[in-house]
Design an enzyme around this catalytic site. Structure first.
Site, PDB file in Angstrom:
ATOM      1  CB  SER A 101      36.034 -62.646 154.139  1.00 39.04           C
ATOM      2  OG  SER A 101      36.003 -61.299 154.550  1.00 39.04           O
ATOM      3  CB  VAL A 161      35.897 -57.034 165.367  1.00 38.47           C
ATOM      4  CG1 VAL A 161      36.313 -58.295 164.646  1.00 38.47           C
ATOM      5  CG2 VAL A 161      36.096 -55.795 164.497  1.00 38.47           C
ATOM      6  CB  SER A 189      48.894 -49.144 159.000  1.00 38.74           C
ATOM      7  OG  SER A 189      49.362 -48.167 158.099  1.00 38.74           O
ATOM      8  CE1 TYR A 217      43.333 -47.951 158.557  1.00 37.59           C
ATOM      9  CE2 TYR A 217      45.412 -46.833 158.131  1.00 37.59           C
ATOM     10  CZ  TYR A 217      44.649 -47.994 158.149  1.00 37.59           C
ATOM     11  OH  TYR A 217      45.210 -49.182 157.742  1.00 37.59           O
ATOM     12  CB  THR A 265      42.355 -46.509 164.786  1.00 39.19           C
ATOM     13  OG1 THR A 265      42.789 -46.760 163.439  1.00 39.19           O
ATOM     14  CG2 THR A 265      41.158 -45.577 164.768  1.00 39.19           C
ATOM     15  CE  LYS A 266      44.881 -50.056 160.999  1.00 36.91           C
ATOM     16  NZ  LYS A 266      44.471 -51.463 161.152  1.00 36.91           N
TER      17      LYS A 266
END
Ligand SMILES: NC(=O)c1ccc[n+]([C@@H]2O[C@H](COP(=O)([O-])OP(=O)(O)OC[C@H]3O[C@@H](n4cnc5c(N)ncnc54)[C@H](OP(=O)(O)O)[C@@H]3O)[C@@H](O)[C@H]2O)c1
Length: 261
Positions: free
Chosen positions: A14, A64, A142, A155, A158-159
């Site tokens: 979006s 998700v 990333s 973060y 997670t990547k």
């Protein structure tokens, strides 16, 4: 046109990078399902911008991180149209120094970024195997999949996890003609880093000095990489990563010789 008549699902399509991916895919003739979770207005706006490229598109709301919502989304979408490309792009960040990381922030990022990618990746793979026509799965990671940023340790974890998810999927799904790759994005000025840019005024200029290509990335830069990974141009590429980060990872400090402070 590289993607004429194909259908792609883009999670978090979006706004921000996801919107850029939707538009670049659409320019190549791809029809798009724009997934979102909280902002139907932005999703509808992206849908109409996509349609201006002469392709079909609609928005679909699903979180998700919620497996039942993801399953229902795949069911509903594939009853309506086929899918050839799935882009797992939805992501969040919560900045906290390591000593202050809360369980809530850990769970929030793990659930949406890593588990969300697993949910999307597994449902996409099941569908592609059933359909027997192969498929392309792309995850937006990333450069933090390789190196962490301060106060963004969770973060980055997670990547890094998504990178290994992609490699594991690529290994097991190759025999089904399913390619799975990641795009390691560099800094792109979107909603995800508004807070960071407020906390550190001048961040855009300061970072631009140490990025070898001397600018932040654009959503179009990321979208163009997605076109390559979604098209047959990348049929022999799987379990891999395209770094679209202006060379930030090759600056090991030696640029001090050529850039004024
Ligand atoms: N911007 C950067 O500098 C940068 C750098 C490297 C990697 N990335 C990665 O690029 C991806 C997109 O980031 P962005 O910068 O475009 O962020 P953004 O502008 O904040 O957009 C995030 C998108 O993800 C959606 N989303 C968030 N949580 C979701 C959930 N639980 N289920 C479904 N959709 C969800 C949002 O939908 P709603 O609009 O409905 O809320 C929105 O479309 C992320 O994975 C991010 O980690 C960004």
């Amino acid at each position: 046109m590289k993607l004429k008549g194909k259908w792609a699902l883009v999670t978090g399509g979006s706004r921000g990078i996801g919107r850029g991916v939707c538009l670049e895919l659409a320019k190549e003739g791809c029809n798009i399902v724009v997934n979102f979770v909280s902002d139907p207005k932005k999703a509808k706006k992206t849908v109409s911008e996509v349609k201006e490229q002469g392709v079909d598109a609609y928005e679909y709301k699903a979180d998700v991180s919620d497996r039942s919502q993801v399953n229902e989304m795949f069911k509903q979408i594939t009853e309506k149209n086929k899918l050839d490309i799935v882009v797992g792009n939805a992501g969040v960040v919560k900045m906290q120094p390591f000593l202050e990381v809360t369980k809530q922030a850990w769970d929030f990022q793990m659930k949406i970024n890593l588990e969300g990618s697993f949910n999307i990746g597994q449902e996409a793979a099941k569908y592609f195997v059933r359909r027997k026509k192969g498929g392309k799965v792309i995850f937006m990671t990333s450069f933090n999949q390789e190196v962490p940023n301060g106060s963004q340790g969770v973060y980055s974890i997670t990547k890094s996890g998504i990178k290994m998810l992609a490699k594991s999927m690529a290994l097991e799904l190759a025999e089904h003609n399913i390619n799975v790759n990641t795009i390691a994005a560099g800094a792109v000025a979107t909603d995800i880093n508004v807070e960071q840019r407020k906390m550190f005024p001048g961040l855009i200029e300061r970072l631009s000095k140490i990025i070898p290509l001397h600018r932040w990335g654009t959503v179009e830069d990321m979208g163009k990489a997605a076109v390559y990974l979604a098209s047959s141009d990348s049929d022999y590429v799987t379990g891999s990563t395209i770094f679209v980060e202006g060379g930030i990872m090759i600056n090991n400090g030696m640029m001090i010789n050529i850039v004024e402070d």
